[in-house]
Design a protein around this motif. Structure first.
Motif, PDB file in Angstrom:
ATOM      1  N   ALA A 211       0.830  -1.210   0.000  1.00 56.39           N
ATOM      2  CA  ALA A 211       0.000   0.000   0.000  1.00 56.39           C
ATOM      3  C   ALA A 211       0.862   1.256   0.000  1.00 56.39           C
ATOM      4  O   ALA A 211       0.535   2.258  -0.650  1.00 56.39           O
ATOM      5  N   SER A 212       1.998   1.210   0.704  1.00 55.99           N
ATOM      6  CA  SER A 212       2.896   2.369   0.770  1.00 55.99           C
ATOM      7  C   SER A 212       3.494   2.667  -0.605  1.00 55.99           C
ATOM      8  O   SER A 212       3.568   3.832  -1.025  1.00 55.99           O
ATOM      9  N   ILE A 213       3.924   1.620  -1.315  1.00 56.93           N
ATOM     10  CA  ILE A 213       4.516   1.815  -2.650  1.00 56.93           C
ATOM     11  C   ILE A 213       3.479   2.405  -3.601  1.00 56.93           C
ATOM     12  O   ILE A 213       3.754   3.352  -4.345  1.00 56.93           O
ATOM     13  N   ARG A 214       2.262   1.855  -3.576  1.00 54.93           N
ATOM     14  CA  ARG A 214       1.227   2.363  -4.478  1.00 54.93           C
ATOM     15  C   ARG A 214       0.910   3.823  -4.170  1.00 54.93           C
ATOM     16  O   ARG A 214       0.690   4.642  -5.082  1.00 54.93           O
ATOM     17  N   ASN A 215       0.903   4.175  -2.903  1.00 51.42           N
ATOM     18  CA  ASN A 215       0.585   5.542  -2.502  1.00 51.42           C
ATOM     19  C   ASN A 215       1.699   6.517  -2.885  1.00 51.42           C
ATOM     20  O   ASN A 215       1.437   7.647  -3.306  1.00 51.42           O
ATOM     21  N   ARG A 216       2.955   6.088  -2.763  1.00 51.28           N
ATOM     22  CA  ARG A 216       4.089   6.968  -3.059  1.00 51.28           C
ATOM     23  C   ARG A 216       4.281   7.173  -4.564  1.00 51.28           C
ATOM     24  O   ARG A 216       4.812   8.198  -4.991  1.00 51.28           O
ATOM     25  N   ILE A 224       3.740  -6.002 -12.822  1.00 55.28           N
ATOM     26  CA  ILE A 224       3.749  -6.731 -11.554  1.00 55.28           C
ATOM     27  C   ILE A 224       4.067  -8.210 -11.791  1.00 55.28           C
ATOM     28  O   ILE A 224       3.192  -8.980 -12.217  1.00 55.28           O
ATOM     29  N   PRO A 225       5.296  -8.635 -11.524  1.00 51.50           N
ATOM     30  CA  PRO A 225       5.615 -10.056 -11.562  1.00 51.50           C
ATOM     31  C   PRO A 225       5.403 -10.688 -10.185  1.00 51.50           C
ATOM     32  O   PRO A 225       5.152  -9.983  -9.194  1.00 51.50           O
ATOM     33  N   LEU A 239      -3.132  -4.937  -3.832  1.00 54.73           N
ATOM     34  CA  LEU A 239      -2.481  -3.842  -3.108  1.00 54.73           C
ATOM     35  C   LEU A 239      -1.763  -2.879  -4.042  1.00 54.73           C
ATOM     36  O   LEU A 239      -1.581  -1.702  -3.710  1.00 54.73           O
ATOM     37  N   TYR A 240      -1.333  -3.380  -5.195  1.00 54.23           N
ATOM     38  CA  TYR A 240      -0.510  -2.592  -6.113  1.00 54.23           C
ATOM     39  C   TYR A 240      -1.311  -1.971  -7.251  1.00 54.23           C
ATOM     40  O   TYR A 240      -0.735  -1.345  -8.140  1.00 54.23           O
ATOM     41  N   ASN A 245      -6.875  -1.037 -11.870  1.00 52.67           N
ATOM     42  CA  ASN A 245      -6.057  -0.597 -12.996  1.00 52.67           C
ATOM     43  C   ASN A 245      -4.748  -0.049 -12.421  1.00 52.67           C
ATOM     44  O   ASN A 245      -4.428  -0.246 -11.260  1.00 52.67           O
ATOM     45  N   GLY A 246      -3.958   0.611 -13.266  1.00 59.43           N
ATOM     46  CA  GLY A 246      -2.686   1.144 -12.807  1.00 59.43           C
ATOM     47  C   GLY A 246      -1.561   0.134 -12.833  1.00 59.43           C
ATOM     48  O   GLY A 246      -0.462   0.409 -12.342  1.00 59.43           O
ATOM     49  N   GLY A 247      -1.822  -1.032 -13.425  1.00 61.52           N
ATOM     50  CA  GLY A 247      -0.773  -2.037 -13.527  1.00 61.52           C
ATOM     51  C   GLY A 247      -1.233  -3.226 -14.339  1.00 61.52           C
ATOM     52  O   GLY A 247      -2.439  -3.399 -14.594  1.00 61.52           O
ATOM     53  N   VAL A 248      -0.279  -4.034 -14.765  1.00 60.07           N
ATOM     54  CA  VAL A 248      -0.559  -5.312 -15.413  1.00 60.07           C
ATOM     55  C   VAL A 248       0.187  -6.390 -14.643  1.00 60.07           C
ATOM     56  O   VAL A 248       1.252  -6.146 -14.080  1.00 60.07           O
ATOM     57  N   VAL A 249      -0.382  -7.580 -14.625  1.00 61.44           N
ATOM     58  CA  VAL A 249       0.143  -8.678 -13.823  1.00 61.44           C
ATOM     59  C   VAL A 249       0.605  -9.789 -14.747  1.00 61.44           C
ATOM     60  O   VAL A 249      -0.201 -10.361 -15.486  1.00 61.44           O
ATOM     61  N   ASN A 250       1.890 -10.059 -14.708  1.00 65.94           N
ATOM     62  CA  ASN A 250       2.439 -11.058 -15.608  1.00 65.94           C
ATOM     63  C   ASN A 250       2.261 -12.474 -15.079  1.00 65.94           C
ATOM     64  O   ASN A 250       2.427 -12.750 -13.900  1.00 65.94           O
TER      65      ASN A 250
END
Length: 290
Positions: A211-216, A224-225, A239-240, A245-250
């Protein structure tokens, strides 16, 4: 200047979900009926095309890991080239997983090699741990909005603890510093989606600081692997993401080898890949909606 490729990826995630199909294609993964009577190059391309055809409408993008192709020499690189061509023909978004990290003229040549010509991709992965000047030579391709990068920030491997978690005198982890530098470099190219085309590779296997990484890094799009074979779960991935949205998950092995895990006939390999991509997409969507 609007970063069109990142907006296109954002839209694809909205339409098709967060799944990034990893074409880390080893000959060991390919059914015997495809390999029989074919060269290694032709077998890989045939297998990849079948996977692409069955998953293109349930995947936001495709990540092609170049090492699997380089390991086979010239024949493998031709398979890599033909796989990229097929993805481009279908207007599918390509992430070339090349993890380059060098400076000056050498970096410019890497940029030319993977943003133009036979090996052209939409996004490439870079390793910034040589310094931010290892990213700067790629920015000429970023400025027109048609190309993007995913920079290693906080990776999914256990060795991430060796360097990425070292703290400075103020208590910031190395990965925090790298992530903020990459984000700052990309802000001038931010698109309508609110994200920059300088994304980050953020593994989901270390969840404590998710959550901290996503917020920063609010304006950074994540690759996202770590989901599946490396132990990451749907709730970890959530969490990420930002509202899904805001990411793709491999997922690579999980999708490519779904037919083996399901103990299904080899001829069903592409159908099983599709079923796994849908299962993964829906599982992550459900986790994001909790």
């Amino acid at each position: 200047m609007k970063s069109l490729i990142i907006d296109k990826l954002y839209k694809r995630v909205s339409e098709r979900g967060v799944v990034c199909v990893g074409l880390d294609t080893s000959l060991d993964y390919i059914p015997e009926f495809i390999k029989s009577g074919r060269s290694a190059k032709d077998a890989i391309v045939e297998f990849n095309k079948a996977i692409i055809d069955k998953t293109e409408d349930v995947a936001s993008c495709f990540k092609v890991q170049i090492a699997y192709y380089e390991a086979l020499g010239i024949e493998g690189l031709i398979a890599y080239k033909e796989t990229l061509e097929y993805l481009r023909e279908k207007d599918l978004i390509i992430i070339a997983d090349i993890k380059r990290g060098d400076i000056a003229a050498t970096a410019k040549m890497y940029a030319k090699a993977h943003f133009e010509g036979d090996f052209e991709a939409d996004f490439i992965t870079l390793n910034p741990y040589m310094g931010m000047d290892s990213i700067e030579p790629y920015l000429d391709y970023i400025k027109d909005g048609n190309k993007g990068i995913f920079s290693l920030v906080r990776t999914s491997n256990s060795g991430a603890l060796d360097i990425e978690y070292i703290k400075d005198k103020d208590g910031n982890n190395v990965y925090d510093i790298v992530g903020e530098k990459v984000l700052k470099m990309g802000l001038e190219f931010k698109g309508d989606s609110g994200y920059t085309p300088l994304g980050g590779v953020i593994g989901c296997t270390h969840i404590e600081e998710g959550a901290s990484i996503r917020n920063r890094l609010k304006e950074m799009f994540f690759l996202i692997p770590g989901y599946g074979a490396q132990g990451g779960k749907a709730e970890d991935v959530a969490l990420y993401l930002n509202n899904g949205n805001g990411g793709v998950v491999n997922s690579s092995r999980g999708i490519l080898l779904a037919y083996k895990k399901a103990n299904r006939p080899e001829k069903d390999f592409a159908i099983c890949a599709r079923e796994e991509a849908i299962r993964m997409r829906d599982e992550i969507r459900e986790a994001c909606n909790r």
